[in-house]
Design an enzyme around this catalytic site. Structure first.
Site, mmCIF file in Angstrom:
data_model
loop_
_atom_site.group_PDB
_atom_site.id
_atom_site.type_symbol
_atom_site.label_atom_id
_atom_site.label_comp_id
_atom_site.label_asym_id
_atom_site.label_seq_id
_atom_site.Cartn_x
_atom_site.Cartn_y
_atom_site.Cartn_z
ATOM 1 N N TRP A 14 0.743 -1.487 -0.160
ATOM 2 C CA TRP A 14 -0.361 -0.451 0.071
ATOM 3 C C TRP A 14 0.790 0.737 0.071
ATOM 4 O O TRP A 14 0.774 1.757 -0.333
ATOM 5 C CB TRP A 14 -1.256 0.094 1.504
ATOM 6 C CG TRP A 14 -2.444 -0.591 1.385
ATOM 7 C CD1 TRP A 14 -2.751 -1.400 0.162
ATOM 8 C CD2 TRP A 14 -3.155 -0.904 1.954
ATOM 9 N NE1 TRP A 14 -3.471 -1.802 0.020
ATOM 10 C CE2 TRP A 14 -4.191 -1.824 1.500
ATOM 11 C CE3 TRP A 14 -3.482 -0.463 3.438
ATOM 12 C CZ2 TRP A 14 -5.385 -2.427 2.008
ATOM 13 C CZ3 TRP A 14 -4.871 -0.866 4.113
ATOM 14 C CH2 TRP A 14 -5.375 -1.927 3.106
ATOM 15 N N HIS A 102 13.049 -2.569 -1.252
ATOM 16 C CA HIS A 102 12.398 -1.342 -2.424
ATOM 17 C C HIS A 102 13.038 -0.366 -3.038
ATOM 18 O O HIS A 102 12.928 0.367 -2.684
ATOM 19 C CB HIS A 102 10.770 -1.622 -1.908
ATOM 20 C CG HIS A 102 9.770 -1.433 -2.831
ATOM 21 N ND1 HIS A 102 10.017 0.209 -3.979
ATOM 22 C CD2 HIS A 102 9.434 -1.805 -3.026
ATOM 23 C CE1 HIS A 102 9.598 0.127 -4.555
ATOM 24 N NE2 HIS A 102 8.323 -0.554 -4.569
ATOM 25 N N GLU A 173 11.355 -6.849 -9.453
ATOM 26 C CA GLU A 173 10.696 -5.325 -9.842
ATOM 27 C C GLU A 173 11.932 -4.442 -10.497
ATOM 28 O O GLU A 173 12.255 -3.913 -9.935
ATOM 29 C CB GLU A 173 10.337 -4.970 -8.683
ATOM 30 C CG GLU A 173 9.467 -4.919 -7.357
ATOM 31 C CD GLU A 173 8.501 -4.599 -6.479
ATOM 32 O OE1 GLU A 173 8.256 -4.219 -6.701
ATOM 33 O OE2 GLU A 173 9.109 -3.289 -6.048
ATOM 34 N N SER A 216 3.411 -2.374 -11.351
ATOM 35 C CA SER A 216 2.421 -2.303 -12.871
ATOM 36 C C SER A 216 1.838 -3.295 -12.809
ATOM 37 O O SER A 216 1.244 -3.622 -13.843
ATOM 38 C CB SER A 216 2.839 -1.236 -14.032
ATOM 39 O OG SER A 216 3.160 -0.442 -13.967
#
Ligand code: PGA
Length: 256
Positions: A14, A102, A173, A216
């Site tokens: 989130w 990340h 990612e 995405s």
């Protein structure tokens, strides 16, 4: 080698997007559907909300078998690190997973691969499964050096976890795919994930490895991504903020 079918891992990241009232209605308005989705033994759905909401959400979602995950953690055990959250603190509020490395954190906080390996060790020490993000940027992709970038990002982690026998999730990612509505071409993605699965199995022969894809992912492209045999789940950012979209993604099953 273990040929047992592993559950698919769906991780909702989130980020800093859900204020408390929205986070609450996500659970309250969709409780029945969430229970149904998360009761599937072939799936694990992990929700990664903002730090201050963990206690609240773990109570609110106590009847939903949906583990909570952190969005980052400190590389240190405790001490004068203003603004940081330790692995133990995440364990204290019932987190079972934690995203680390990340690209948004790597860039914003200048995190390097060694620090990310240390974070993985901290998490493992308190029984939290690390979800380690790796990926190349646009320039690296254009230069055709994606595999070299991934090898470099993984090296300290592989070195630190050589004898690790628990579960480790690696999220591929590509930076250029995050929040851009662009995803890699499926055959390219397959090549990278096959390479990653191989590289990780060689470096961490004892670990239970899961490679997931993020960047995405939405309700229209998730099914095709999951046809790739070496992909064991999805890390979903934007599309996880909308229950209907997220539900469509999590309802998918593995076809390869
Ligand atoms: P996105 O984000 O799905 O919005 O691209 C994914 C991520 O950053 O983990």
């Amino acid at each position: 080698m273990n040929h047992q079918k592993k559950p698919l891992l769906f991780v909702a990241n989130w980020k800093m997007n859900m204020p408390l009232h929205k986070a609450c209605s996500f659970i309250q308005d969709n409780r029945k559907a969430l229970i149904q989705l998360t009761n599937d033994p072939n799936k694990i759905v992990v929700l990664c909300p903002s730090f201050p909401f963990y206690m609240f959400l773990s109570r609110e979602a106590a009847d939903i078998p949906m583990p909570l995950g952190g969005q980052n953690c400190s590389e240190y055990e405790s001490g004068p690190y203003t603004g940081q959250v330790s692995a133990q603190m995440l364990a204290d509020v019932n987190c079972n997973y934690c995203i680390i490395g990340h690209s948004e954190c790597r860039i914003a906080f200048n995190e390097n691969d060694e620090q990310i390996a240390t974070k993985a060790l901290q998490l493992i020490k308190v029984g939290i499964i690390p979800i380690v993000c790796i990926g190349e940027n646009k320039k690296e992709q254009a230069a055709g050096i994606t595999q070299n970038v991934l090898i470099k990002q993984l090296a300290p982690l592989i070195n630190a976890l050589k004898d690790y026998t628990g579960t480790l999730c690696i999220a591929y990612e590509p930076l250029w795919a995050i929040g851009t509505n662009l995803i890699p071409n499926i055959s390219e993605l397959q090549k990278i994930c096959d390479f990653l699965a191989d590289h990780l199995k060689t470096g961490l022969p004892l670990a239970k490895l899961i490679v997931i894809y993020g960047g995405s992912v939405d309700e229209n492209n998730a099914a095709e991504i999951l046809t790739i045999g070496t992909i064991g789940g999805l890390l979903v950012g934007g599309a996880s903020l909308n229950f209907q979209k997220f539900q469509k993604i999590v309802s998918l099953n593995k076809t390869a």
